[in-house]
Design an enzyme around this catalytic site. Structure first.
Site, PDB file in Angstrom:
ATOM      1  N   ASN A  64      -3.710  -1.588   0.844  1.00  0.00           N
ATOM      2  CA  ASN A  64      -3.219  -2.180  -0.389  1.00  0.00           C
ATOM      3  C   ASN A  64      -2.344  -3.395  -0.076  1.00  0.00           C
ATOM      4  O   ASN A  64      -1.926  -3.606   1.062  1.00  0.00           O
ATOM      5  CB  ASN A  64      -2.378  -1.154  -1.152  1.00  0.00           C
ATOM      6  CG  ASN A  64      -3.193  -0.008  -1.690  1.00  0.00           C
ATOM      7  OD1 ASN A  64      -3.747  -0.087  -2.781  1.00  0.00           O
ATOM      8  ND2 ASN A  64      -3.287   1.072  -0.927  1.00  0.00           N
ATOM      9  N   ARG A  72      -0.624   7.854  -3.252  1.00  0.00           N
ATOM     10  CA  ARG A  72      -2.009   8.124  -3.658  1.00  0.00           C
ATOM     11  C   ARG A  72      -2.935   7.205  -2.877  1.00  0.00           C
ATOM     12  O   ARG A  72      -3.457   7.576  -1.838  1.00  0.00           O
ATOM     13  CB  ARG A  72      -2.179   7.952  -5.172  1.00  0.00           C
ATOM     14  CG  ARG A  72      -3.429   8.673  -5.747  1.00  0.00           C
ATOM     15  CD  ARG A  72      -4.733   7.946  -5.555  1.00  0.00           C
ATOM     16  NE  ARG A  72      -4.809   6.673  -6.223  1.00  0.00           N
ATOM     17  CZ  ARG A  72      -5.870   5.888  -6.192  1.00  0.00           C
ATOM     18  NH1 ARG A  72      -6.959   6.248  -5.506  1.00  0.00           N
ATOM     19  NH2 ARG A  72      -5.861   4.714  -6.795  1.00  0.00           N
ATOM     20  N   ASP A  73      -3.108   5.997  -3.333  1.00  0.00           N
ATOM     21  CA  ASP A  73      -4.032   5.093  -2.655  1.00  0.00           C
ATOM     22  C   ASP A  73      -3.593   4.832  -1.219  1.00  0.00           C
ATOM     23  O   ASP A  73      -4.418   4.656  -0.326  1.00  0.00           O
ATOM     24  CB  ASP A  73      -4.136   3.784  -3.438  1.00  0.00           C
ATOM     25  CG  ASP A  73      -5.419   3.023  -3.140  1.00  0.00           C
ATOM     26  OD1 ASP A  73      -6.249   3.549  -2.383  1.00  0.00           O
ATOM     27  OD2 ASP A  73      -5.589   1.928  -3.673  1.00  0.00           O
ATOM     28  N   HIS A 114      -4.426  -4.146  -9.568  1.00  0.00           N
ATOM     29  CA  HIS A 114      -4.382  -3.337  -8.346  1.00  0.00           C
ATOM     30  C   HIS A 114      -5.139  -4.100  -7.262  1.00  0.00           C
ATOM     31  O   HIS A 114      -6.366  -4.173  -7.283  1.00  0.00           O
ATOM     32  CB  HIS A 114      -5.039  -1.977  -8.604  1.00  0.00           C
ATOM     33  CG  HIS A 114      -5.098  -1.100  -7.390  1.00  0.00           C
ATOM     34  ND1 HIS A 114      -4.093  -0.203  -7.074  1.00  0.00           N
ATOM     35  CD2 HIS A 114      -6.038  -0.981  -6.410  1.00  0.00           C
ATOM     36  CE1 HIS A 114      -4.424   0.434  -5.963  1.00  0.00           C
ATOM     37  NE2 HIS A 114      -5.598  -0.028  -5.537  1.00  0.00           N
ATOM     38  N   CYS A 169      -9.835   2.696   0.244  1.00  0.00           N
ATOM     39  CA  CYS A 169     -10.679   3.651  -0.474  1.00  0.00           C
ATOM     40  C   CYS A 169     -11.678   4.305   0.477  1.00  0.00           C
ATOM     41  O   CYS A 169     -12.455   3.603   1.126  1.00  0.00           O
ATOM     42  CB  CYS A 169     -11.429   2.959  -1.613  1.00  0.00           C
ATOM     43  SG  CYS A 169     -12.577   4.043  -2.501  1.00  0.00           S
ATOM     44  N   HIS A 229      -5.952  -5.280  -3.097  1.00  0.00           N
ATOM     45  CA  HIS A 229      -5.967  -4.927  -1.680  1.00  0.00           C
ATOM     46  C   HIS A 229      -5.892  -6.213  -0.865  1.00  0.00           C
ATOM     47  O   HIS A 229      -6.238  -7.288  -1.348  1.00  0.00           O
ATOM     48  CB  HIS A 229      -7.225  -4.130  -1.336  1.00  0.00           C
ATOM     49  CG  HIS A 229      -7.175  -2.718  -1.812  1.00  0.00           C
ATOM     50  ND1 HIS A 229      -7.146  -1.636  -0.965  1.00  0.00           N
ATOM     51  CD2 HIS A 229      -7.119  -2.191  -3.071  1.00  0.00           C
ATOM     52  CE1 HIS A 229      -7.085  -0.512  -1.659  1.00  0.00           C
ATOM     53  NE2 HIS A 229      -7.077  -0.823  -2.943  1.00  0.00           N
TER      54      HIS A 229
END
Length: 303
Positions: A244, A10-11, A202, A235, A204
């Site tokens: 990430n 996903r990310d 979460h 993002c 980065h």
């Protein structure tokens, strides 16, 4: 001990601009689960015209077994997203919005208040299918448009009665601009001053603090930390955001019982293959170290 959730699919894929075939995504899911990774984030209900790599997320869900899906999460932003995802078997929903209005409008086209107001319906729909739902707070530390985010605003949302039904809370350092003491302070405040639920951090690695921030979050009480293979990701609606925190780096730092040199070797090979396929750089320092010539070190990949 906190666990890893791998968010590669996903990310990790959001900024690549390339749609991986569904069968390739299925292969990655099954290899990660077989390796021992406890949980995965596998896709998103974001509009495919805005985030093309997420276009086949529901096809991926349909290809997985209920047992596999119990360890997988899907990003959603509206109750309607939950309805559509639940219809094909999703049971774990990451209901995400931004703490800052400016980023929420850029990311999902509505105010933060609108997202909070819709959460009770998101919780109701989740409970109706026996699922779990996370309160995911993007820009919990800084916003690319408004700058620093007041921790009091995070706590205000986390204690709002309309978010009470969340099973977990995700604190996202969307831009990777947070630092360890800041992360620890917010995690501690959420742990002691908001309803009891799992805390997910979460992070980065934009400013090189990904692993340090994740370890600080764990020390302050976080139950889960997010990472992606090779540090892939970012993002598309947050200028300045890069990859990430690397899953390989997080695992090498935390050393869960299931993580062995053999598992690291498999993850390194998997991420190297994926990143070549996507034309993306490998940002994992553990993966780099695993390819060193220090053959006496058991974590070095020799094949």
């Amino acid at each position: 001990m906190a666990i890893l959730r791998d968010v590669t699919l996903r990310d990790g894929l959001q900024l690549t601009g390339k749609v991986l075939p569904t069968d390739r995504k299925v292969e990655i899911v099954r290899r990660l689960l077989a390796a021992g990774v406890p949980e995965l984030e596998i896709g998103s209900m974001a509009r495919p015209d805005l985030v093309p790599p997420m276009a086949n997320s529901l096809e991926l869900v349909a290809a997985l077994t209920p047992e596999e899906l119990r360890r997988c999460w899907l990003w959603v932003a509206t109750p309607r997203h939950i309805e559509k995802a639940a219809a094909v078997g999703v049971r774990n929903f990451q209901y995400c919005f931004s703490v800052s209005d400016a980023h929420n409008k850029a990311n999902i086209g509505r105010t933060t208040e609108d997202s909070v107001a819709a959460m009770p319906e998101a919780v109701r729909l989740t409970r109706a299918v026996g699922g779990r739902v996370q309160l995911c707070l993007a820009t919990a530390f800084t916003c690319p448009f408004d700058g620093p985010v007041d921790p009091a605003r995070v706590l205000e949302i986390a204690t709002d009665p309309r978010t009470d039904g969340a099973d977990d809370i995700v604190l996202a350092d969307t831009l990777g601009q947070a630092y360890p003491n800041q992360v620890a302070a917010l995690v501690e405040s959420v742990r002691t001053r908001t309803p009891k639920r799992r805390i997910v951090f979460h992070g980065h690695d934009t400013w090189g603090m990904g692993v340090a921030n994740s370890l600080a979050a764990i020390a302050a009480g976080a139950d889960v930390v997010d990472g992606s293979l090779g540090g892939l990701g970012g993002c598309p609606f947050a200028p300045g955001a890069s990859g990430n925190t690397s899953s390989e780096d997080l695992l090498f730092a935390t050393r869960p019982e299931w993580f062995t040199p053999t598992v690291l070797a498999d993850l390194v090979k998997m991420s190297e293959s994926l990143l070549i396929e996507l034309g993306e750089p490998n940002r994992s320092r553990a993966a780099e170290g695993a390819r060193s010539t220090a053959k006496a070190f058991e974590w070095v990949v020799t094949e």
